[in-house]
Design a protein around this motif. Structure first.
Motif, PDB file in Angstrom:
ATOM      1  N   SER A 446       0.864  -1.181   0.000  1.00 22.58           N
ATOM      2  CA  SER A 446       0.000   0.000   0.000  1.00 22.58           C
ATOM      3  C   SER A 446       0.893   1.220   0.000  1.00 22.58           C
ATOM      4  CB  SER A 446      -0.923  -0.032   1.223  1.00 22.58           C
ATOM      5  OG  SER A 446      -1.799   1.074   1.215  1.00 22.58           O
ATOM      6  N   ASP A 447       0.318   2.367   0.365  1.00 19.73           N
ATOM      7  CA  ASP A 447       1.081   3.623   0.315  1.00 19.73           C
ATOM      8  C   ASP A 447       2.331   3.563   1.183  1.00 19.73           C
ATOM      9  OD1 ASP A 447      -1.008   4.535  -1.212  1.00 19.73           O
ATOM     10  OD2 ASP A 447      -2.101   5.279   0.520  1.00 19.73           O
ATOM     11  N   HIS A 448       2.148   3.170   2.436  1.00 17.17           N
ATOM     12  CA  HIS A 448       3.269   3.203   3.375  1.00 17.17           C
ATOM     13  C   HIS A 448       3.488   1.850   4.031  1.00 17.17           C
ATOM     14  CE1 HIS A 448       2.379   7.396   2.794  1.00 17.17           C
ATOM     15  NE2 HIS A 448       1.244   7.286   3.464  1.00 17.17           N
ATOM     16  N   GLN A 449       2.869   0.820   3.506  1.00 14.10           N
ATOM     17  CA  GLN A 449       2.912  -0.478   4.171  1.00 14.10           C
ATOM     18  C   GLN A 449       3.243  -1.581   3.181  1.00 14.10           C
ATOM     19  OE1 GLN A 449      -1.069  -0.736   5.612  1.00 14.10           O
ATOM     20  NE2 GLN A 449      -0.826   0.877   7.127  1.00 14.10           N
ATOM     21  N   GLU A 450       3.791  -2.645   3.729  1.00 12.03           N
ATOM     22  CA  GLU A 450       4.066  -3.840   2.937  1.00 12.03           C
ATOM     23  C   GLU A 450       3.921  -5.053   3.845  1.00 12.03           C
ATOM     24  OE1 GLU A 450       7.428  -4.045   0.060  1.00 12.03           O
ATOM     25  OE2 GLU A 450       8.114  -5.689   1.340  1.00 12.03           O
ATOM     26  N   LEU A 451       3.163  -6.034   3.379  1.00 14.65           N
ATOM     27  CA  LEU A 451       2.949  -7.255   4.143  1.00 14.65           C
ATOM     28  C   LEU A 451       3.288  -8.451   3.260  1.00 14.65           C
ATOM     29  CD1 LEU A 451       1.889  -8.569   6.773  1.00 14.65           C
ATOM     30  CD2 LEU A 451      -0.355  -8.685   5.672  1.00 14.65           C
ATOM     31  N   SER A 452       4.228  -9.260   3.724  1.00  7.99           N
ATOM     32  CA  SER A 452       4.634 -10.457   2.983  1.00  7.99           C
ATOM     33  C   SER A 452       4.378 -11.681   3.844  1.00  7.99           C
ATOM     34  CB  SER A 452       6.114 -10.395   2.606  1.00  7.99           C
ATOM     35  OG  SER A 452       6.376  -9.311   1.741  1.00  7.99           O
TER      36      SER A 452
END
Length: 814
Positions: A446-452
């Motif tokens: 997303s704009d300021h997030q990353e989930l792996s």
């Protein structure tokens, strides 16, 4: 345990279904290498220079803003070691704006018409790693990746070639992010130094990475194409005759070469390299050992040749192809061969006494010839597929298969009066390895997030066959010795599930990760039908934070839990007579080491470089030690065992600075206090050893006159305690002198390695261990004052320089 599994399940299942629409996106890259710059600070300002939003680029240098109102804005991009840039942009009615690639120039880069004078930042820092450009270590030219790594500020390499990071020998090596089942020294010696562009030292790896290696991870980045078309590089090396060969039996041979090419066109990028290196070393050793069995003490001092004949060669191929905007594949192949003969021709003077009276019982002199051969072929294949579902979601799948055919032998003969062979032994072994890694990962951005979130499988199987033959009269009529003969199979399997969450703020990057692993190890001795199973469930949390303090200062803090699994050599209980005075053996019931790492650090960006300071603490349970005990009056039993615990706290400081336009310094100092404690073998008393240890890696490089450069690099490791004794200090100075011809199309370099102009004890190390019933100390002396010549050809520049002829009509018709 239940609460951890619930937390893991929550992290794994929280996937954001609807991503915010992306209004503004772009990517930040290095203006010279065209490689992405991760964790660069991006600020979005209005026309009054008021900060509206901010973030850091992701691991691919990309950034995304959303929910931006209409108006005029300014984008501010900055990163340590680079010049800041500003880009103005106006948003009207567009739903999505992609501003393309923003190129950051290294600090000190000047543009005058079409001439570029570049001072590329050779060191970069982020929340979990430190990155070093390989080009700053000129003394590694023509060598292997190990010659680069040993110059890193936190690294040290001892006389045996064992690499340590912050004092830890447990290190994992990646090649372009891809792991291997082989030990670090083997992998690093398979890659040519000229093929490496950058080395990353990942001190606090996130949850996507294996938690193996208490010392962290070393990631080698090899050369890749940055311009369209073909680009060729050729390097040749030759060594001058030895200045001092210690009267070794055979003369040393040193020569080699490597060739690499890069091809880039539209959706296809290919990179390949091949290398060969013959690098013999003369040597000498002096030993002094005594054992006590009851009222019998035996002294057997020794001295003689200890030399190495060794070579390795290999090929590497990497390719990437964009099938479409959504689909991309990559393929990598590595094939190599390594060979080493270690000859130890040692003279012994044995003397046995009654220690109670000092009376001499016996005395004998004999000669021991020992030839140890190690060789193997190594093959690795990796395939990756990426599917970009939409602008926010993507899937990655990876497969790595590895095969290693490892084999060798040890021939050992004891000869009295130069004619009577009183014992002859021949130990042969084969140890092939098959390894497989599978990975599946989903990434949401997303704009300021990353989930792996992902799953990884690791499985390796090794089958060992060990035959030991002995004869008491000459080298013929050898008989198989069952006590030292056997076969085994060792299987390691790891199932891992991980979740990694990254949050980017205006000046802060936060990373949280959790990894669950089920590890199963099975060791089976076929010759006696003994099985040694081991299995364990473990959680490995990670935490990383980096904050931009302003004025060129950044602060980071990190914590992680890691494991050092036992390799099959440490577990193998079949005894081996490596040479006359030792019997070596593993322990099939060894336990893995579990380590907790914490660190915090400051980074300061300077106009002409950068400096850093890190403090760290590590606590290890079940540290693995190699210890000695008395097997017979002239034989020590050398085995692996677990101590109770070890602790290490310290700091490393380093950086780079250009003092003046033509003079540059790089270096690092690592200082730590090491303590190890535990019961050794069958001793009832707890044994503790501790001391301060430090290492220094420093270099100076000067560019003088026209196209001339010279440098000096020094690697120093102080004394280091072990659970049974002490390893002495180890120092290696190297000098280089280079001259570029034909506008950089040809570079000639002279290397003077292991400089010793007096009696400094350069390139030698003394290993000492002792207990109540034995004392042993051995000084290993390796060749000094080695002189090498290197020639590097940039074929792309040569073609342009000499304007080589090419087909006009034929190519057109073809």
């Amino acid at each position: 345990m239940i609460r951890y599994l619930i937390a893991l399940y929550f992290l794994l299942t929280v996937q954001f279904g609807i991503a915010q629409s992306i209004k503004l996106s772009g990517q930040v890259k290095d203006s010279l290498s065209n490689s992405p710059i991760p964790y660069a600070s991006i600020g979005l300002l209005d026309i009054d220079n008021k900060v509206i939003d901010g973030m850091m680029t992701d691991s691919l240098g990309a950034f995304r803003f959303s929910n931006i109102k209409k108006g005029k804005y300014k984008i501010n991009v900055k990163f340590i070691g680079y010049k800041q840039i500003h880009r103005s942009i106006e948003i009207k009615d567009q739903k999505k704006i992609h501003i393309g690639t923003l190129l950051l120039a290294a600090a000190g880069q000047n543009l005058q018409e079409v001439t570029i004078i570049a001072n590329t930042a050779t060191q970069k820092h982020s929340s979990d790693r430190q990155a070093y450009m390989a080009s700053q270590y000129k003394n590694a030219t023509g060598g292997t990746a190990l010659d680069i790594v040993k110059n890193l500020p936190s690294a040290s390499v001892d006389a045996s070639g064992h690499i340590s990071m912050r004092g830890n020998t447990g290190v994992i090596v990646l090649i372009n992010g891809k792991p291997s089942f082989l030990d670090p020294a083997t992998i690093l010696n398979q890659i040519a130094a000229n093929d490496v562009t950058e080395v990353e030292y990942i001190t606090s790896p996130t949850a996507q990475f294996d938690p193996d290696g208490k010392g962290g991870i070393i990631n080698l980045k090899t050369k890749k194409s940055t311009v369209a078309g073909f680009s060729w590089l050729v390097n040749l090396q030759a060594g001058l005759p030895s200045i001092d060969d210690y009267n070794n039996r055979e003369p040393q041979k040193r020569f080699g070469g490597d060739i690499g090419f890069q091809y880039n066109k539209k959706k296809l990028a290919l990179n390949a390299a091949a290398n060969y290196l013959r690098n013999d070393n003369a040597g000498f050793r002096e030993g002094d050992v005594n054992t006590v069995i009851g009222d019998r003490q035996t002294f057997f001092p020794s001295k003689g040749e200890r030399s190495f004949d060794k070579y390795n060669f290999g090929i590497r191929l990497n390719g990437t192809y964009d099938l479409s905007d959504k689909h991309a594949v990559s393929l990598g192949i590595l094939a190599s061969r390594k060979f080493q003969d270690r000859l130890a021709d040692i003279y012994y003077n044995n003397r046995t006494i009654h220690p109670s009276t000092g009376e001499e019982i016996a005395r004998t002199d004999y000669f021991n010839s020992n030839l140890q051969n190690k060789q193997g072929e190594f093959y690795m294949f990796d395939f990756n597929y990426e599917y970009k579902i939409n602008t926010a979601n993507s899937l990655q799948m990876g497969v790595i298969y590895e095969y290693a055919h490892i084999y060798g032998s040890t021939k050992n003969g004891n000869i009295e009066r130069d004619v009577d062979t009183v014992q002859w032994t021949h130990n042969k072994y084969k140890n092939p390895l098959h390894g497989l890694r599978l990975s599946l990962q989903h990434t949401w951005k997303s704009d300021h997030q990353e989930l792996s979130t992902g799953y990884q499988l690791r499985n390796d199987n090794q089958k060992g066959s060990f035959d030991y033959y002995a004869s008491q009269n000459g080298s013929s009529n050898q008989q198989l010795v069952p006590e030292f003969t056997g076969k085994l199979t060792a299987t390691n399997r790891v199932h891992a599930i991980f979740t990694q969450y990254n949050q980017q703020f205006l000046a802060t990057q936060l990373s949280l990760g959790l990894r669950y692993e089920y590890y199963q190890r099975d060791l089976y001795l076929l010759h006696n039908n003994q099985k040694y199973p081991y299995a364990i469930h473990q959680l490995y949390p990670t935490f990383n934070l980096m904050h931009d303090l302003g004025s060129g200062w950044s602060w980071k803090v990190a914590a992680s839990r890691r494991v050092q699994r036992n390799n099959n050599f440490e577990l193998n209980p079949i005894p081996e007579r490596e040479h006359s005075e030792t019997l070596e053996q593993g322990d099939p019931e060894l336990l893995p080491e579990f380590t907790v790492n914490t660190e915090t650090g400051l980074i300061k960006k300077l106009k002409t470089g950068s400096v850093f300071l890190n403090g760290y603490y590590q606590h290890t349970k079940n540290p693995i030690q190699r210890v000695n005990s008395v097997y017979a009056d002239t034989i020590l039993h050398r085995v692996f065992t677990n101590a109770d615990y070890a602790s290490r706290y310290g700091a490393d400081i380093g950086g780079e600075i250009r003092l003046i336009s033509w003079l540059k310094l790089n270096g690092g100092l690592n200082v730590y206090h090491y303590k190890i404690s535990g019961q050794v073998l069958n001793n009832q008393d707890t044994r503790t050893n501790q001391d301060w240890v430090y290492s220094i890696n420093a270099g100076i490089q000067a560019d003088f006159l026209k196209n001339w450069s010279t440098g000096l690099q020094i690697n120093y490791l102080s004394e280091k305690p072990t659970v049974q004794g002490m390893d002495s200090r180890f120092i290696v100075p190297n000098f280089n002198l280079s001259k570029a011809f034909w506008k950089g199309a040809l570079t000639a370099q002279l290397q003077w390695q292991f400089i010793e102009l007096g009696d400094w004890g350069v390139n030698e190390q003394r290993i000492t261990t002792y207990s109540h019933d034995f004392y042993t100390t051995t000084n290993y002396i390796y060749e000094k004052n080695i002189v090498l010549l290197n020639l590097s050809f940039n074929m792309h520049k040569l073609n342009k320089l000499f304007k080589l002829p090419k087909s006009e009509f034929g190519e057109k018709e073809f």
